[in-house]
Design a protein around this motif. Structure first.
Motif, mmCIF file in Angstrom:
data_model
loop_
_atom_site.group_PDB
_atom_site.id
_atom_site.type_symbol
_atom_site.label_atom_id
_atom_site.label_comp_id
_atom_site.label_asym_id
_atom_site.label_seq_id
_atom_site.Cartn_x
_atom_site.Cartn_y
_atom_site.Cartn_z
ATOM 1 N N THR A 1 0.303 -16.227 -21.645
ATOM 2 C CA THR A 1 0.253 -16.672 -23.051
ATOM 3 C C THR A 1 0.091 -15.485 -24.004
ATOM 4 O O THR A 1 -0.043 -15.686 -25.216
ATOM 5 C CB THR A 1 -0.905 -17.669 -23.267
ATOM 6 N N GLU A 2 0.087 -14.273 -23.422
ATOM 7 C CA GLU A 2 -0.049 -13.028 -24.192
ATOM 8 C C GLU A 2 -1.268 -13.072 -25.114
ATOM 9 O O GLU A 2 -1.199 -12.690 -26.283
ATOM 10 C CB GLU A 2 1.235 -12.749 -24.978
ATOM 11 N N THR A 3 -2.359 -13.586 -24.553
ATOM 12 C CA THR A 3 -3.603 -13.645 -25.316
ATOM 13 C C THR A 3 -4.365 -12.332 -25.140
ATOM 14 O O THR A 3 -4.546 -11.880 -24.015
ATOM 15 C CB THR A 3 -4.481 -14.815 -24.815
ATOM 16 N N ARG A 4 -4.796 -11.759 -26.250
ATOM 17 C CA ARG A 4 -5.586 -10.533 -26.153
ATOM 18 C C ARG A 4 -7.028 -10.900 -25.828
ATOM 19 O O ARG A 4 -7.577 -11.825 -26.440
ATOM 20 C CB ARG A 4 -5.542 -9.758 -27.473
ATOM 21 N N GLY A 5 -7.634 -10.166 -24.945
ATOM 22 C CA GLY A 5 -9.021 -10.459 -24.566
ATOM 23 C C GLY A 5 -9.105 -11.872 -24.037
ATOM 24 O O GLY A 5 -8.285 -12.280 -23.216
ATOM 25 N N SER A 6 -10.095 -12.647 -24.514
ATOM 26 C CA SER A 6 -10.168 -14.043 -24.086
ATOM 27 C C SER A 6 -9.857 -14.973 -25.255
ATOM 28 O O SER A 6 -10.318 -16.116 -25.292
ATOM 29 C CB SER A 6 -11.527 -14.336 -23.470
ATOM 30 N N GLY A 7 -9.069 -14.504 -26.232
ATOM 31 C CA GLY A 7 -8.578 -15.349 -27.320
ATOM 32 C C GLY A 7 -9.694 -15.898 -28.186
ATOM 33 O O GLY A 7 -10.725 -15.236 -28.357
ATOM 34 N N LEU B 1 -3.909 -15.959 -19.302
ATOM 35 C CA LEU B 1 -4.062 -15.103 -20.480
ATOM 36 C C LEU B 1 -2.878 -14.143 -20.610
ATOM 37 O O LEU B 1 -2.417 -13.859 -21.719
ATOM 38 C CB LEU B 1 -5.379 -14.312 -20.409
ATOM 39 N N THR B 2 -2.367 -13.659 -19.467
ATOM 40 C CA THR B 2 -1.222 -12.741 -19.488
ATOM 41 C C THR B 2 0.043 -13.483 -19.924
ATOM 42 O O THR B 2 0.783 -12.990 -20.773
ATOM 43 C CB THR B 2 -1.004 -12.134 -18.081
#
Lengths: 86, 143
Positions: free
Chosen positions: B108-114, B105-106
């Motif tokens: 891919t720079e996904t906020r929360g769980s996308g 997630l970090t």
């Protein structure tokens, strides 16, 4: 540290006394599955449980459990008789 | 699945159960990103129902759930040893998995769980609760 395998005569003594695994389990305060594990020597009992099981059979703990493979009961009785007679 | 089910059957149950959880997540992800339609909704519901069915068969009918969640005073020494080992292994697996997900997630720079939203933490909580009994189902010759 890997524990040594503990051999036992639970199966022979239980059948000799006509006890089911469930009955022996109730007498010793364990699950009947645990009796199966003990009989197949897949689980080493604690000292407390070893004493409880030996007490159920009215035998000394070293007669029921050993760190070396145990001889068949008939062979042990014969040897003891021969030792006594000699 | 009966309590005396073979290791192979229990292992198959573990794999099928977690694959179905992954399918729920996958169909949810596809529904969110490609747009919901009857196929994604149906597939997600089917995977969810399959997860419940395999959970009941693997964890409840085999009494593994009871074993792992029983009070310590109700377990004998072997059962305590088995559950302690299973809890330790499950903790290790769960930690590695959580850290891996956080890393992805970090990166891919996904906020929360996308797009997965709350479904990802829900799946992780499910995993945390079922892992110890899954470990026992996987490792013990007899339950």
């Amino acid at each position: 540290m890997k524990a040594r395998k503990i051999y036992n005569r639970i199966s022979v003594l239980r059948e000799e006394r006509g006890l089911s695994r469930r009955e022996l389990a109730e007498m010793t305060g364990v699950n009947f599955q645990t009796v199966g594990y003990l009989e197949r020597e897949e689980y080493n009992p604690s000292l407390d449980l070893a004493f409880r099981i030996s007490k159920c059979f009215g035998a000394p703990v070293e007669f029921v459990f050993a760190t070396e493979p145990l001889k068949p009961l008939s062979q042990e009785i014969l040897e003891r008789r021969q030792e006594g007679g000699a | 699945m009966r309590p005396d089910a073979s290791v192979t059957r229990r292992r198959t149950g573990v794999v099928v159960n977690y694959v179905l959880v992954l399918l729920v997540l996958l169909f949810h992800y596809l529904g969110k990103t490609l747009g919901w339609n009857a196929v994604w909704v149906g597939a997600e519901i089917a995977a969810f129902l399959g997860t419940i069915a395999t959970f009941l068969a693997l964890h409840m009918r085999t009494h593994l759930w009871t074993l792992v969640h029983a009070k310590t005073e109700n377990l004998d020494e072997r059962e305590l040893q088995v559950t302690n080992t299973a809890l330790g292994r499950a903790y290790a697996v769960f930690t590695v998995l959580c850290l891996s997900i956080l890393l992805v997630l970090t990166l891919t720079e996904t906020r929360g769980s996308g797009p997965l939203g709350v479904l990802l933490p829900v799946s992780l909580i499910y995993l945390a609760h079922t892992l110890p009994s899954s470990v026992i189902a996987w490792t013990q010759r007899r339950v």
